[in-house]
Scaffold this motif. Structure first.
Motif, short mmCIF file in Angstrom:
data_model
loop_
_atom_site.label_atom_id
_atom_site.label_comp_id
_atom_site.label_asym_id
_atom_site.label_seq_id
_atom_site.Cartn_x
_atom_site.Cartn_y
_atom_site.Cartn_z
N GLY A 221 0.83 -1.19 -0.08
CA GLY A 221 -0.02 0.05 -0.06
C GLY A 221 0.78 1.11 -0.05
O GLY A 221 1.77 1.07 0.12
N THR A 222 0.29 2.41 -0.36
CA THR A 222 0.97 3.63 -0.23
C THR A 222 0.76 4.57 0.99
O THR A 222 1.50 5.61 1.15
CB THR A 222 0.37 4.33 -1.37
OG1 THR A 222 -0.96 4.78 -1.27
CG2 THR A 222 0.52 3.71 -2.81
N GLY A 223 -0.04 4.12 1.97
CA GLY A 223 -0.04 4.90 2.92
C GLY A 223 -1.05 6.30 2.75
O GLY A 223 -0.99 7.05 3.68
N LEU A 224 -1.57 6.43 1.62
CA LEU A 224 -2.49 7.45 1.13
C LEU A 224 -3.83 7.50 1.13
O LEU A 224 -4.74 8.28 1.11
CB LEU A 224 -1.56 8.28 -0.05
CG LEU A 224 -0.33 8.53 -0.35
CD1 LEU A 224 -0.01 8.99 -1.62
CD2 LEU A 224 -0.28 9.88 0.76
N GLY A 225 -4.23 6.53 1.16
CA GLY A 225 -5.83 6.09 0.80
C GLY A 225 -6.66 6.63 1.84
O GLY A 225 -7.67 7.35 1.63
N LEU A 226 -6.39 6.33 3.11
CA LEU A 226 -7.14 6.94 4.13
C LEU A 226 -6.96 8.48 4.43
O LEU A 226 -7.97 9.20 4.82
CB LEU A 226 -6.83 6.16 5.50
CG LEU A 226 -7.33 4.79 5.63
CD1 LEU A 226 -6.79 3.91 6.87
CD2 LEU A 226 -8.77 4.70 5.39
#
Length: 460
Positions: free
Chosen positions: A426-431
């Motif tokens: 994951g990118t850690g940007l979705g939330l």
């Protein structure tokens, strides 16, 4: 046990409130000031009654007698016409309140009272006594004596009045005895009245601060161009407002530069990544292509997320209108159904057939819900279920994964944050994108740790 002694939020608010401190300080200052003003007067009245009341009262009686003298055709005093109260004193207390009128030679002309000695009161000549007070003894009792000089048709006359000290003490006790209690009650009433009226004054004085506070609360990354008004603000507070506005200007400039950089960088990286993947596909001699494809796809996904983050952070990129939230939820689940099936995850929706229309950007709501549901799919083990519940006030997404540690809950919406034990790519940007969309719509996004699982709630 310690919880019993913890202050409630309301008590903590008033303990640190500027209004409460001003209120308590002002009441204390008022009460102390009034007490300090009254204390010397009460002390002097109690310790020096002769000087505080008897002398001045005796002086007024002498002035009334002198002003009330009537004269015959030869210019000699024949009577003293005084006011009713003074005449009553001479009648009811003839041994305590007296007056005499003398000629220039010291001969008595008029008198009132029961002193049969015809000599002037006092041990010196009348001319030397004029305009003074003396303590004299009359019939063996101490008296306060006042002497006035009266000039009529070129002739000098002298008026002497005498009030006994015992009579003066009695009148002071009767007249001023209740005074301490009256002053104490008056101070109490004044303090209570001031305490009740002061909050309205404080509220009016602090109203500009309340307006500035409300304006500051409304400032979010979506409207950093807002500034606090310095109109009608006290001079002492204006430098703080100006400094706050300057800080906002610098923050807006930095935030804008950051968003422009994110958007430009993500846009410029998209094409090279696509070309790089194509070149790898064409080069047959390259080994471990699957590993390279995975890394490139992860980078491409991060670039797309950066673009989304840059877009949702700007309010002008939204298109608001009335939308059917249930239809958006169903579209999200349909879009992710294949992915969930591939991971052996079941998606379940609990929602009424219809709900009131919601004023929002349809695409933004889709992205927000898609990211949350997709996140739930990632962390739900095979054979698990992701539950989606929609009602009038919220949309809830619950997974059956390992859950989030309580200490990590405040971090889940931070940019680029990923759990240390995360196994999914994951990118850690979705939330973080979800939070930006919620802020832009004035929604609230919360997360709860379950046992097991995690629940995300979007409150409308």
């Amino acid at each position: 046990m310690l919880n019993q002694y913890r202050l409630t939020p309301r008590v903590r608010y008033w303990t640190h409130s500027l209004s409460a401190r001003l209120w308590l300080t002002s009441i204390a200052v008022l009460a102390v000031s009034l007490s300090l003003i009254a204390a010397p007067f009460l002390y002097a009245l109690n310790q020096y009654p002769l000087e505080m009341w008897q002398q001045s009262n005796n002086q007024r009686i002498a002035q009334r007698v002198a002003a009330g003298l009537t004269y015959n055709e030869r210019g000699m005093p024949v009577s003293a016409m005084v006011d009713e109260q003074t005449a009553w004193l001479f009648d009811v207390a003839p041994t305590e309140v007296m007056y005499r009128v003398f000629d220039n030679a010291g001969g008595i002309i008029l008198s009132a009272g029961k002193d049969h000695d015809g000599h002037p009161w006092g041990k010196v000549r009348l001319a030397e006594l004029a305009g003074t007070h003396q303590q004299v003894s009359i019939n063996g009792q101490p008296f306060d004596m006042a002497t006035l000089e009266v000039l009529h048709q070129g002739r000098l006359f002298y008026v002497q009045t005498a009030t006994s000290n015992a009579f003066g003490d009695t009148v002071v006790d009767m007249k001023f005895g209740p005074l301490p209690e009256m002053i104490a009650v008056s101070i109490l009433i004044a303090t209570i009245a001031f305490g009740l009226a002061f909050p309205f004054t404080i509220r009016r004085v602090l109203h500009p601060l309340k307006v500035a506070s409300d304006a500051a609360t409304s400032i979010t990354p979506a409207n950093l161009q807002t500034r606090l008004s310095d109109q009608h603000v006290p001079s002492e507070i204006k430098p703080l407002i100006v400094a706050f506005n300057d800080a906002l200007a610098r923050l807006e400039k930095g935030f804008t530069a950051q968003q422009e950089f994110l958007g430009a960088a993500a846009h410029e990286l998209q094409t090279p990544l696509t070309l790089l993947r194509g070149q790898i596909e064409l080069q047959t001699e390259i080994e471990n292509k699957d590993l390279l494809y995975r890394d490139i796809d992860l980078m491409a996904r991060q670039v797309r997320q950066l673009l989304h983050l840059a877009e949702v952070s700007e309010s002008q990129n939204y298109s608001f209108g009335e939308i059917d939230r249930i239809a958006v939820v169903r579209d999200v689940l349909a879009y992710l159904e294949r992915k969930a099936g591939g991971n052996q995850i079941t998606l379940r929706l609990q929602a009424p057939d219809t709900l009131p229309l919601l004023y929002a950007d349809k695409s933004a709501l889709f992205i927000l819900l898609k990211n949350i549901v997709e996140n739930a799919i990632h962390y739900t083990p095979a054979g698990g279920t992701v539950f989606v519940v929609a009602d009038h006030t919220s949309v809830q997404v619950t997974d059956s994964g390992p859950g989030i540690k309580p200490g990590e809950l405040p971090l889940v919406f931070d940019r680029f944050w990923r759990a240390p034990d995360a196994v999914q790519g994951g990118t850690g940007l979705g939330l973080a994108i979800c939070r930006e969309i919620a802020v832009a719509h004035r929604w609230r996004l919360s997360v709860e740790a379950l046992r097991p699982g995690t629940r995300f709630i979007l409150w409308f």
